[in-house]
Design a protein around this motif. Structure first.
Motif, PDB file in Angstrom:
ATOM      1  N   ASN A 173       0.840  -1.188   0.000  1.00  0.00           N
ATOM      2  CA  ASN A 173       0.000   0.000   0.000  1.00  0.00           C
ATOM      3  C   ASN A 173       0.881   1.246   0.000  1.00  0.00           C
ATOM      4  O   ASN A 173       1.933   1.267   0.625  1.00  0.00           O
ATOM      5  CB  ASN A 173      -0.910   0.003   1.229  1.00  0.00           C
ATOM      6  N   VAL A 174       0.449   2.252  -0.713  1.00  0.00           N
ATOM      7  CA  VAL A 174       1.143   3.535  -0.740  1.00  0.00           C
ATOM      8  C   VAL A 174       0.274   4.530   0.021  1.00  0.00           C
ATOM      9  O   VAL A 174      -0.908   4.682  -0.265  1.00  0.00           O
ATOM     10  CB  VAL A 174       1.352   4.027  -2.187  1.00  0.00           C
ATOM     11  N   THR A 175       0.876   5.192   0.994  1.00  0.00           N
ATOM     12  CA  THR A 175       0.131   6.144   1.815  1.00  0.00           C
ATOM     13  C   THR A 175       0.984   7.379   2.081  1.00  0.00           C
ATOM     14  O   THR A 175       2.197   7.361   1.843  1.00  0.00           O
ATOM     15  CB  THR A 175      -0.327   5.483   3.134  1.00  0.00           C
ATOM     16  N   ARG A 176       0.357   8.419   2.566  1.00  0.00           N
ATOM     17  CA  ARG A 176       1.090   9.653   2.861  1.00  0.00           C
ATOM     18  C   ARG A 176       1.585   9.641   4.308  1.00  0.00           C
ATOM     19  O   ARG A 176       0.949   9.068   5.191  1.00  0.00           O
ATOM     20  CB  ARG A 176       0.241  10.871   2.577  1.00  0.00           C
ATOM     21  N   ALA A 177       2.715  10.298   4.528  1.00  0.00           N
ATOM     22  CA  ALA A 177       3.271  10.419   5.871  1.00  0.00           C
ATOM     23  C   ALA A 177       2.344  11.278   6.731  1.00  0.00           C
ATOM     24  O   ALA A 177       1.829  12.299   6.269  1.00  0.00           O
ATOM     25  CB  ALA A 177       4.657  11.042   5.818  1.00  0.00           C
ATOM     26  N   THR A 178       2.131  10.864   7.935  1.00  0.00           N
ATOM     27  CA  THR A 178       1.261  11.596   8.849  1.00  0.00           C
ATOM     28  C   THR A 178       1.764  13.012   9.090  1.00  0.00           C
ATOM     29  O   THR A 178       0.982  13.954   9.151  1.00  0.00           O
ATOM     30  CB  THR A 178       1.164  10.854  10.196  1.00  0.00           C
ATOM     31  N   LEU A 179       3.066  13.178   9.186  1.00  0.00           N
ATOM     32  CA  LEU A 179       3.642  14.492   9.458  1.00  0.00           C
ATOM     33  C   LEU A 179       3.795  15.335   8.197  1.00  0.00           C
ATOM     34  O   LEU A 179       4.158  16.506   8.285  1.00  0.00           O
ATOM     35  CB  LEU A 179       4.998  14.341  10.150  1.00  0.00           C
ATOM     36  N   GLY A 180       3.556  14.748   7.045  1.00  0.00           N
ATOM     37  CA  GLY A 180       3.600  15.481   5.783  1.00  0.00           C
ATOM     38  C   GLY A 180       4.933  16.142   5.520  1.00  0.00           C
ATOM     39  O   GLY A 180       5.995  15.553   5.715  1.00  0.00           O
ATOM     40  N   ASN A 181       4.900  17.387   5.112  1.00  0.00           N
ATOM     41  CA  ASN A 181       6.094  18.117   4.733  1.00  0.00           C
ATOM     42  C   ASN A 181       6.956  18.494   5.939  1.00  0.00           C
ATOM     43  O   ASN A 181       8.114  18.860   5.788  1.00  0.00           O
ATOM     44  CB  ASN A 181       5.692  19.379   3.956  1.00  0.00           C
ATOM     45  N   ASP A 182       6.408  18.407   7.143  1.00  0.00           N
ATOM     46  CA  ASP A 182       7.150  18.773   8.348  1.00  0.00           C
ATOM     47  C   ASP A 182       7.967  17.621   8.927  1.00  0.00           C
ATOM     48  O   ASP A 182       8.666  17.802   9.925  1.00  0.00           O
ATOM     49  CB  ASP A 182       6.186  19.276   9.429  1.00  0.00           C
ATOM     50  N   ALA A 183       7.906  16.454   8.334  1.00  0.00           N
ATOM     51  CA  ALA A 183       8.581  15.276   8.886  1.00  0.00           C
ATOM     52  C   ALA A 183      10.084  15.500   9.044  1.00  0.00           C
ATOM     53  O   ALA A 183      10.664  15.163  10.074  1.00  0.00           O
ATOM     54  CB  ALA A 183       8.306  14.055   8.014  1.00  0.00           C
TER      55      ALA A 183
END
Length: 86
Positions: free
Chosen positions: A57-67
């Motif tokens: 599965n491909v998903t987005r990071a919870t922290l997004g651009n701030d990771a």
């Protein structure tokens, strides 16, 4: 076209390492669900034996651009403690 290039790169990663999940962070993580649907549709076609063994599965990071920023702050905080303790 961008999705095709990204799918090719991720497919290579999948073929070599067989991860359980792919998590995209940074600016890409802010893309809408339409982007992720297109990417998920391309991966089985571009991954070696993708239809037989499946693709993660491909998903987005919870922290997004701030990771990256949060990770750097966390690392700095813990490295800083280590340096002070010496």
């Amino acid at each position: 076209e961008y999705i095709g290039y990204l799918a090719a790169g991720i497919s290579t990663f999948i073929t070599i390492l067989r991860p359980e999940i792919i998590i995209l962070g940074g600016g890409v993580s802010q893309s809408g669900e339409f982007f992720y649907e297109k990417l998920r549709a391309k991966l089985p076609k571009s991954t070696f034996a993708g239809f037989e063994v499946g693709v993660p599965n491909v998903t987005r990071a919870t922290l997004g651009n701030d990771a990256g920023l949060i990770g750097a702050a966390f690392l700095g905080k813990h490295k800083g403690r280590h340096l002070i303790a010496r």
